[in-house]
Design an enzyme around this catalytic site. Structure first.
Site, PDB file in Angstrom:
ATOM      1  N   SER A  65      18.727  20.046 -29.131  1.00  0.00           N
ATOM      2  CA  SER A  65      18.373  20.328 -27.735  1.00  0.00           C
ATOM      3  C   SER A  65      17.690  19.179 -27.007  1.00  0.00           C
ATOM      4  O   SER A  65      17.485  19.273 -25.791  1.00  0.00           O
ATOM      5  CB  SER A  65      17.486  21.568 -27.653  1.00  0.00           C
ATOM      6  OG  SER A  65      18.287  22.696 -27.840  1.00  0.00           O
ATOM      7  N   LYS A  68      19.519  17.973 -24.071  1.00  0.00           N
ATOM      8  CA  LYS A  68      19.504  18.676 -22.778  1.00  0.00           C
ATOM      9  C   LYS A  68      18.810  17.849 -21.690  1.00  0.00           C
ATOM     10  O   LYS A  68      19.101  17.990 -20.513  1.00  0.00           O
ATOM     11  CB  LYS A  68      18.830  20.046 -22.940  1.00  0.00           C
ATOM     12  CG  LYS A  68      19.687  20.995 -23.792  1.00  0.00           C
ATOM     13  CD  LYS A  68      18.944  22.258 -24.207  1.00  0.00           C
ATOM     14  CE  LYS A  68      19.861  23.149 -25.065  1.00  0.00           C
ATOM     15  NZ  LYS A  68      19.157  24.246 -25.709  1.00  0.00           N
ATOM     16  N   TYR A 190      28.994  21.314 -24.747  1.00  0.00           N
ATOM     17  CA  TYR A 190      27.660  21.732 -25.199  1.00  0.00           C
ATOM     18  C   TYR A 190      27.478  21.487 -26.707  1.00  0.00           C
ATOM     19  O   TYR A 190      26.471  20.903 -27.138  1.00  0.00           O
ATOM     20  CB  TYR A 190      27.429  23.215 -24.852  1.00  0.00           C
ATOM     21  CG  TYR A 190      26.096  23.704 -25.374  1.00  0.00           C
ATOM     22  CD1 TYR A 190      24.910  23.368 -24.724  1.00  0.00           C
ATOM     23  CD2 TYR A 190      26.018  24.445 -26.550  1.00  0.00           C
ATOM     24  CE1 TYR A 190      23.680  23.768 -25.231  1.00  0.00           C
ATOM     25  CE2 TYR A 190      24.800  24.858 -27.061  1.00  0.00           C
ATOM     26  CZ  TYR A 190      23.634  24.517 -26.397  1.00  0.00           C
ATOM     27  OH  TYR A 190      22.418  24.908 -26.914  1.00  0.00           O
ATOM     28  N   TYR A 242      10.295  25.595 -25.204  1.00  0.00           N
ATOM     29  CA  TYR A 242      10.632  27.020 -25.184  1.00  0.00           C
ATOM     30  C   TYR A 242       9.383  27.892 -25.054  1.00  0.00           C
ATOM     31  O   TYR A 242       8.486  27.573 -24.302  1.00  0.00           O
ATOM     32  CB  TYR A 242      11.460  27.389 -26.436  1.00  0.00           C
ATOM     33  CG  TYR A 242      12.579  26.425 -26.652  1.00  0.00           C
ATOM     34  CD1 TYR A 242      13.597  26.314 -25.711  1.00  0.00           C
ATOM     35  CD2 TYR A 242      12.615  25.586 -27.752  1.00  0.00           C
ATOM     36  CE1 TYR A 242      14.628  25.419 -25.872  1.00  0.00           C
ATOM     37  CE2 TYR A 242      13.644  24.693 -27.931  1.00  0.00           C
ATOM     38  CZ  TYR A 242      14.649  24.616 -26.975  1.00  0.00           C
ATOM     39  OH  TYR A 242      15.650  23.730 -27.141  1.00  0.00           O
ATOM     40  N   VAL A 260      16.355  21.644 -32.572  1.00  0.00           N
ATOM     41  CA  VAL A 260      16.274  22.285 -33.889  1.00  0.00           C
ATOM     42  C   VAL A 260      16.702  21.354 -35.025  1.00  0.00           C
ATOM     43  O   VAL A 260      16.625  21.729 -36.190  1.00  0.00           O
ATOM     44  CB  VAL A 260      17.049  23.631 -33.961  1.00  0.00           C
ATOM     45  CG1 VAL A 260      16.410  24.684 -33.063  1.00  0.00           C
ATOM     46  CG2 VAL A 260      18.527  23.446 -33.666  1.00  0.00           C
TER      47      VAL A 260
END
Ligand code: GLN
Length: 306
Positions: A65, A68, A190, A242, A260
């Site tokens: 991530s 992103k 993605y 998060y 992760v």
């Protein structure tokens, strides 16, 4: 007095190694389940170009991530303000792949750093670019200064085969009119963005512009405007970890983004970018020893954004 980064960075592994076996490697992605939990890399790059690093800082791992941040930065050049009618800018307070929240909020993801939000960002790139996968790779290569950075096709395939929740999120977005393109095409981008193999050394370089008013050390022209840098950093501070983002701000006090794969990047605006890697994760999906390493750094140097 300027921080003695050389000494501090050398001390970090000894301060966090007791945590290596306390976290859990991301085994929900089968290709990541076998990564040794005792890997540890750390690389800090100052805005003036000094580098301080230790451990497995040259070893590539799965960006997951953290990607992103880079897809958002790339998409900001194309989607401008209309992006924000499709993706929010608030912390989610929920797990990064929550379906409940997306349904409750009628298909508008809370922010671009949860999975659903990043899938919308991928959709923007698919709409604007002929070959978005290649454009993303080129972007990462130029920013990091490493021209052999690539996707890890084994990881991308592993996620494509098992990413049922991401498929559900993408279909839900499509069903609510928040994906312009074909679900499979968007997910292909993605899953590939998450599979990029990159080292701490390369990640610190790739994110330096966020610590340096939009200027990298690999490019003559600015990567982002100062206003875009403000936006990306503020989103990292409020949404980058998060549902653990408050705890992270409390302990570390830097805009940051986790993945992760066990990586975290952090930014001290005007001063440095930093990347850390330790594969064992806490229950929120953030690197346990990585977070502790950044906490040690900001505490011992008495420097954070606060
Ligand atoms: N590829 C991962 C997923 O979609 C990324 C999640 C993460 O790094 N937090 O589940």
């Amino acid at each position: 007095m300027p921080a003695n980064f050389k000494k501090i960075v050398q001390e970090i592994p000894a301060h966090v190694s007791h945590l290596f076996d306390k976290g859990r490697v991301a085994d929900y992605i089968p290709a990541l389940a076998c990564i040794p939990a005792d890997k540890f890399g750390f690389s800090l790059l100052t805005a003036t170009g000094d580098r301080f690093e230790t451990g497995d800082c040259q070893e590539r791992f799965s960006i997951q991530s953290i990607s992103k941040v880079f897809t958002l930065s790339l998409a900001m050049g194309y989607a401008k303000e209309e992006l924000w009618s499709r993706v929010g800018r608030e912390p989610s307070g929920s797990k990064f792949n929550s379906l409940v929240q997306l349904e409750y909020e009628k298909g508008k993801p809370r922010n671009p750093f949860i999975n659903a939000g990043s899938i919308v960002v991928c959709d923007v790139l698919v709409s604007h670019l002929k070959n978005p996968r290649q454009a993303l790779l080129d972007y990462m290569r130029v920013l990091s200064g490493s021209f052999d950075i690539d996707f890890d096709e084994v990881v991308a395939k592993s996620e494509a085969e098992t990413g049922f929740i991401n498929k559900a999120l993408a279909n839900f977005l499509k069903g609510n009119g928040n994906l312009e393109n074909d679900v499979e095409e968007v997910l292909d981008l993605y899953f590939h963005q998450c599979s990029i193999a990159i080292s701490c050394h390369e990640l610190a370089s790739a994110s330096l512009h966020l610590a340096n008013h939009g200027n990298s050390n690999t490019l003559k022209e600015s990567v982002l405007t100062p206003s875009q840098v403000k936006r990306v950093n503020s989103l990292m501070l409020t949404c980058g970890l998060y549902d653990a983002v408050g705890e992270f701000a409390f302990r570390v006090g830097l805009p940051a983004k986790s993945g992760v794969g066990g990586g975290i990047i952090g930014i001290l605006p005007g001063e440095y970018s930093v990347a850390v890697w330790s594969p064992g994760l806490d229950p929120s999906g953030n690197s346990l020893a990585g977070g502790a390493a950044l906490e040690y750094l900001t505490t011992i140097t008495s420097k954070s954004v606060f």
